[in-house]
Design an enzyme around this catalytic site. Structure first.
Site, short mmCIF file in Angstrom:
data_model
loop_
_atom_site.label_atom_id
_atom_site.label_comp_id
_atom_site.label_asym_id
_atom_site.label_seq_id
_atom_site.Cartn_x
_atom_site.Cartn_y
_atom_site.Cartn_z
N GLU A 179 0.59 8.70 9.49
CA GLU A 179 -0.44 7.55 9.15
C GLU A 179 -1.59 8.56 8.98
O GLU A 179 -2.72 8.24 9.87
CB GLU A 179 -0.68 6.41 10.17
CG GLU A 179 0.54 5.51 10.25
CD GLU A 179 0.31 4.41 11.17
OE1 GLU A 179 0.95 3.55 10.84
OE2 GLU A 179 -0.46 4.46 11.83
N GLU A 370 8.22 2.68 8.96
CA GLU A 370 7.74 1.93 9.97
C GLU A 370 7.81 0.31 9.50
O GLU A 370 7.05 0.16 8.49
CB GLU A 370 6.36 2.25 10.80
CG GLU A 370 6.61 3.40 11.69
CD GLU A 370 5.33 3.63 12.24
OE1 GLU A 370 4.49 2.69 12.52
OE2 GLU A 370 4.93 5.12 12.52
C1 BGP Z 1 1.51 2.78 14.14
C2 BGP Z 1 2.03 3.69 14.67
C3 BGP Z 1 2.93 3.72 15.74
C4 BGP Z 1 3.21 2.52 16.25
C5 BGP Z 1 2.97 1.24 15.21
C6 BGP Z 1 2.85 0.05 15.84
O1 BGP Z 1 0.07 2.38 13.61
O2 BGP Z 1 2.22 4.84 13.76
O3 BGP Z 1 2.75 4.98 16.57
O4 BGP Z 1 2.76 2.20 17.53
O5 BGP Z 1 1.72 1.40 14.41
O6 BGP Z 1 1.59 -0.32 16.55
P1 BGP Z 1 1.39 -0.86 18.01
O7 BGP Z 1 1.88 0.05 18.87
O8 BGP Z 1 -0.05 -0.80 18.23
O9 BGP Z 1 1.88 -2.19 18.04
#
Ligand code: BGP
Length: 473
Positions: A179, A370
């Site tokens: 990201e 993701e």
């Molecule tokens: C993205 C990241 C992850 C992950 C995911 C979910 O931004 O790449 O590392 O954690 O989001 O977000 P969160 O953990 O805040 O729910």
């Protein structure tokens, strides 16, 4: 019709959110270790509150996380049971270079990932490796100010050279920066940048980004030199921006927001700075130092494919009054969408729109690395966890993903949902915000047995993979 036969189904994790063992195996401290759970988290994440060492008042969830460092064999066996074709994980940079500027890598760190990759291959699981998922050794933060310094490019080159050399034949798919656009919104978590009072924020951040973009291109170069089979991708926190209304000013605002995100992929996939970005720098007095060779490096080594995270679309307007929560980037509330328990808007069709926008713009293979739902799970008396809401979320998204391939012709390499096993949330630091098919007995403050158990969604995803997405239940 349908997805390609070798479609890479799997799940994705990040070192700092699951490994724990922050001080074992010669590992050095990293920015991501120092982000506490609780009300100060966002000030640290955004680089407003300086947290360069642990204190007694905060709990730091990444220190122990879900202890995957010691349990990866058990966890990979569970992924294999679901039929994973790929497992996306990230390297803890400070396991390989504990301070960051050493000449030679830490053998124990290299060995750890070698063992882990071999464990994946035992089950024919192809590792998909994020070289850096938000982490940066604290040695580099303290000595060089992290990515604001050009010397970071050299340290990153050392890191990737060590990885590509050691894991030749074990790893084929690489992502340079998780990201990459998040650094604009979460400078300390996304790139180890702490901002001093009075600094020109935009200039600091775009300078850091420039260094990352050059480093990313050099990684592609080195990856191909070491093994022509290597495939290198960029990684964007994606999600189309919608205008709140069809008022031309709102449409324009959404165009500008989309462009702020595309900027990264424009450079990484096309190999040059887009004119709108150069104009923005000029207009806003953002002076970026670039070396004469940079333009050629960017041009000669674009990425092989484009990967992205997708949780939601975002909505914007010319006049923004109120924002709702989102994946590190808040946006205006879209009245047509439902929200998750954490206020993230749920938009399966937006995934199809996003896939199409990216494919039309770049014409390169895409990879969804993701997607998923963070929710509170309840363990029933008999130990079962009936996470139908998670199944529902994923089913709807996968349906739209398949339409993008089937009906629109998007070239898609794979889908790795986020957090196949419960892990520490990046945004909130909580454990109770769970994404997994596998439950982990641990709470926000580190209590629990760390035992793993299968949720209902575990069996559902297994069937999805078995049928290559034909049976979504
Ligand atoms: C993205 C990241 C992850 C992950 C995911 C979910 O931004 O790449 O590392 O954690 O989001 O977000 P969160 O953990 O805040 O729910």
């Amino acid at each position: 019709m349908g997805l390609r036969k070798d479609f890479l189904w799997g799940g994705a994790t990040a070192a700092n959110q699951c490994e724990g063992a922050y001080n074992l195996g010669g590992r050095g401290l990293a920015n991501v270790d120092l982000i506490p759970v609780g009300e100060d988290r966002w000030a640290v994440v955004e680089g407003r509150m300086k947290m360069f060492e642990f204190d007694d008042e905060h709990f730091y969830p990444a220190k122990g996380a879900i202890d995957m460092y010691h349990r990866y064999k058990e966890d990979i066996a569970l992924f294999a049971e679901m039929g994973f074709k790929t497992y996306r994980l990230s390297i803890g940079w400070s396991r390989i270079f504990p301070i960051g500027d050493e000449e030679t890598p830490n053998e124990e760190g290299l060995q750890f990932y070698e063992d882990l990759f071999k464990e994946c291959h035992k089950y024919n699981i192809e590792p998909l490796v994020t070289i850096t998922h938000f982490d940066c050794p604290m040695g580099l933060v303290e000595k060089y100010g992290s990515w604001r310094s050009r010397e970071m490019i050299t340290f990153y080159e050392r890191l990737v050279t060590a990885l590509f050399t050691r894991y030749k034949g074990l790893v084929k798919y690489w992502l340079t920066f998780n990201e990459i656009n998040v650094i604009l919104h979460a400078p300390f978590m996304g790139g180890g940048i702490y901002l001093e009072e009075g600094e020109n924020r935009q200039e600091v951040l775009y300078q850091a980004i420039h260094h990352e973009l050059v480093a990313s291109a050099l990684a592609t170069k080195i990856a191909h030199e070491i093994d022509p089979n290597n495939m290198v991708g960029c990684m964007l926190a994606a999600g189309q921006y919608y205008p709140l209304t069809c008022k031309p000013e709102d449409v324009w605002a959404s165009h500008v927001s989309n462009r702020e995100n595309y900027f990264f992929v424009d450079v990484q996939a096309r190999g040059y700075y887009p004119t709108y970005a150069l104009k923005k720098f000029e207009k806003e007095g953002i002076n970026i130092k670039m070396e004469p060779e940079d333009a050629e490096i960017l041009r000669k080594y674009p990425v092989d494919f484009i990967s992205f995270s997708y949780y939601q679309t975002r909505t914007t307007a010319a006049q923004v009054d109120e924002l709702s929560e989102g994946n590190l980037i808040p946006s205006v509330t879209n009245p047509y969408l439902e929200q998750s328990e954490w206020g993230w808007q749920i938009d399966p069709l937006g995934l199809r729109t996003t896939l199409n926008s990216l494919y039309e713009r770049y014409q390169k293979p895409l990879f969804i690395v993701e997607n998923g739902l963070g929710a509170v799970d309840t363990v029933e008396e008999d130990g079962s966890i009936n996470d139908d809401y998670r199944i529902d979320y994923m089913r709807k998204h996968i349906k739209e993903m398949i339409k993008a391939v089937d009906e629109d012709g998007v070239d898609l390499l794979g889908y790795t949902m986020w957090g196949p096993i419960d892990l520490v949330s990046a945004g909130t630091g909580e454990m109770k915000k769970r994404y997994g098919f596998i439950y982990v007995d641990r709470d926000n403050y580190g209590n629990g047995t760390l035992d793993r158990s299968r949720k209902k969604s575990f069996y559902w995803y297994k069937r999805v993979i078995e049928t290559n997405g034909e049976d979504l239940g």
